[in-house]
Design an enzyme around this catalytic site. Structure first.
Site, mmCIF file in Angstrom:
data_model
loop_
_atom_site.group_PDB
_atom_site.id
_atom_site.type_symbol
_atom_site.label_atom_id
_atom_site.label_comp_id
_atom_site.label_asym_id
_atom_site.label_seq_id
_atom_site.Cartn_x
_atom_site.Cartn_y
_atom_site.Cartn_z
ATOM 1 N N ASP A 155 3.946 5.682 -6.814
ATOM 2 C CA ASP A 155 3.462 5.770 -5.431
ATOM 3 C C ASP A 155 3.637 7.169 -4.837
ATOM 4 O O ASP A 155 2.726 7.704 -4.204
ATOM 5 C CB ASP A 155 4.205 4.758 -4.557
ATOM 6 C CG ASP A 155 3.746 3.336 -4.818
ATOM 7 O OD1 ASP A 155 2.677 3.161 -5.433
ATOM 8 O OD2 ASP A 155 4.453 2.402 -4.407
ATOM 9 N N LEU A 169 0.828 -1.216 0.000
ATOM 10 C CA LEU A 169 0.000 0.000 0.000
ATOM 11 C C LEU A 169 0.863 1.267 0.000
ATOM 12 O O LEU A 169 0.408 2.338 0.393
ATOM 13 C CB LEU A 169 -0.918 0.019 1.233
ATOM 14 C CG LEU A 169 -2.119 -0.916 1.194
ATOM 15 C CD1 LEU A 169 -2.871 -0.877 2.524
ATOM 16 C CD2 LEU A 169 -3.075 -0.560 0.059
HETATM 17 O O1 PMV Z 1 4.335 -3.220 -3.165
HETATM 18 P P1 PMV Z 1 4.621 -1.768 -3.302
HETATM 19 O O2 PMV Z 1 3.604 -0.899 -2.619
HETATM 20 O O3 PMV Z 1 6.040 -1.455 -2.900
HETATM 21 O O4 PMV Z 1 4.498 -1.400 -4.892
HETATM 22 C C1 PMV Z 1 5.499 -1.690 -5.825
HETATM 23 C C2 PMV Z 1 5.040 -1.318 -7.208
HETATM 24 C C3 PMV Z 1 6.030 -1.742 -8.331
HETATM 25 O O5 PMV Z 1 5.435 -1.379 -9.580
HETATM 26 C C4 PMV Z 1 6.252 -3.243 -8.311
HETATM 27 C C5 PMV Z 1 7.372 -1.036 -8.196
HETATM 28 C C6 PMV Z 1 7.354 0.447 -8.526
HETATM 29 O O6 PMV Z 1 8.325 1.127 -8.124
HETATM 30 O O7 PMV Z 1 6.438 0.939 -9.212
#
Ligand code: PMV
Length: 319
Positions: free
Chosen positions: A147, A101
């Site tokens: 993110d 998340l």
């Molecule tokens: O699991 P999380 O919240 O760290 O999401 C990672 C998302 C990825 O696409 C796998 C990596 C990124 O930096 O976008």
């Protein structure tokens, strides 16, 4: 004392492929990281559910709070041109770390926003998002801007890495979502590396999978705008199968997604790097579906939230 609140982020479509330049859609949600920053007489004190950490210097190696300390370092170098004064930082999180998340992104964004207010630096949201992304890249090695930008800006965001652009999807105010949290055995860093290994070895095939994920993402954008939840759900299930083909799911998660589909959930997929973490479900979870998640995941089950909303504010700061 300054308090910043930064929303956590669900990945609706396109995670992993986004690291290779393909589109993704992420959404800020109404679960927020709270970062409180206050000046103190000496040293740095960081408190969170990872524990309490005291540091004499910001440049100590091997720290527990990697993202907080990196955010302090980046702010010191890029904004102040000297070290941040001694501060106490308290972090409160509604979700465990590394659960898919974007807790790390939200922590980085909240700390930078609070420091910007504390020092009257007047950073814009775009500057905060850019510095948050820098923190993530320095800590993780590889990270997309998805993110940090989504947590900073709020709302649903279409990430277009090739054009170096993030677009807030304006005409979707509400989206009925639920989440199930499952304990992860592999970290984001390891999972990103898993995809890199398979990509290096079977590049032609994996590129086609990424192109398909990209198509799903753009179709999903249209489905979101037309409020076509049936299509959106089908696209979520398909995106999940493609993530699974990249080696970032596991048997329990795949079984859970199949059970959810059989029991009538409109759509569901892994959200984030994978191997558990977050499973995002379209619509409200019924008690039956929640019970299924508990039974399938067993000791990997953490919690379920039957309804989450999109947060449209992004990061907010108060004195
Ligand atoms: O699991 P999380 O919240 O760290 O999401 C990672 C998302 C990825 O696409 C796998 C990596 C990124 O930096 O976008």
């Amino acid at each position: 004392m300054v308090t910043a609140r930064a929303p956590l982020v669900v990945k609706l479509f396109g995670e992993h492929a986004v690291v290779y330049g393909y589109h993704a859609i992420a959404g800020a949600i109404n679960l927020k990281i709270i970062a409180r920053v206050e000046l103190q007489s000496q040293g740095y004190l960081i408190e969170s559910n990872l524990g309490v950490e005291r540091l004499e210097s910001l440049w100590t190696e091997k720290v527990k709070h990697k993202y907080v300390v990196k955010a302090l370092q980046v702010f010191s170098q890029d904004v102040l041109g000297r070290d941040v004064d001694p501060v106490k930082i308290t972090i409160r999180s509604p979700a465990p770390p590394s659960c898919g998340l974007a807790t790390s992104a939200a922590v980085s964004v909240a700390v930078i926003s609070a420091l910007s207010k504390l020092y009257n630096a007047g950073l814009s949201k775009t500057e905060i998002a850019r510095m948050g992304h820098k923190v993530e890249t320095l800590v993780q090695g590889r990270a997309s801007p998805m993110d940090t930008y989504t947590s900073t800006l709020g709302g649903l965001v279409l990430v277009c890495p090739q054009e170096n652009r993030l677009v807030k999807i304006q005409d979707v105010e509400r989206l009925d979502l639920s989440i199930v949290l499952a304990r992860r055995a592999r970290s984001t860093r390891e999972l990103v590396h898993t995809v890199y290994r398979i990509y290096s070895r079977y590049r032609e095939i994996v590129e086609k999978i990424f192109i398909l994920i990209d198509t799903i993402c753009l179709e999903a954008l249209e489905a979101l705008r037309r409020r076509d939840t049936e299509k959106l759900g089908m696209l979520m299930y398909t995106n999940h199968m493609l993530l699974s083909s990249l080696g970032v799911s596991n048997a329990l998660i795949d079984y859970l997604i199949s059970c959810l589909r059989e029991r009538g959930a409109r759509g569901a997929k892994l959200s984030g790097a994978g191997d558990g973490g977050t499973i995002v479900v379209l619509g409200r979870l019924t008690r039956e579906i929640e019970q299924t998640a508990r039974e399938v995941l067993r000791e990997r089950y953490v919690s379920a939230m039957r309804h989450i909303d999109v947060d449209n504010q992004g990061v907010e700061v108060r004195d």
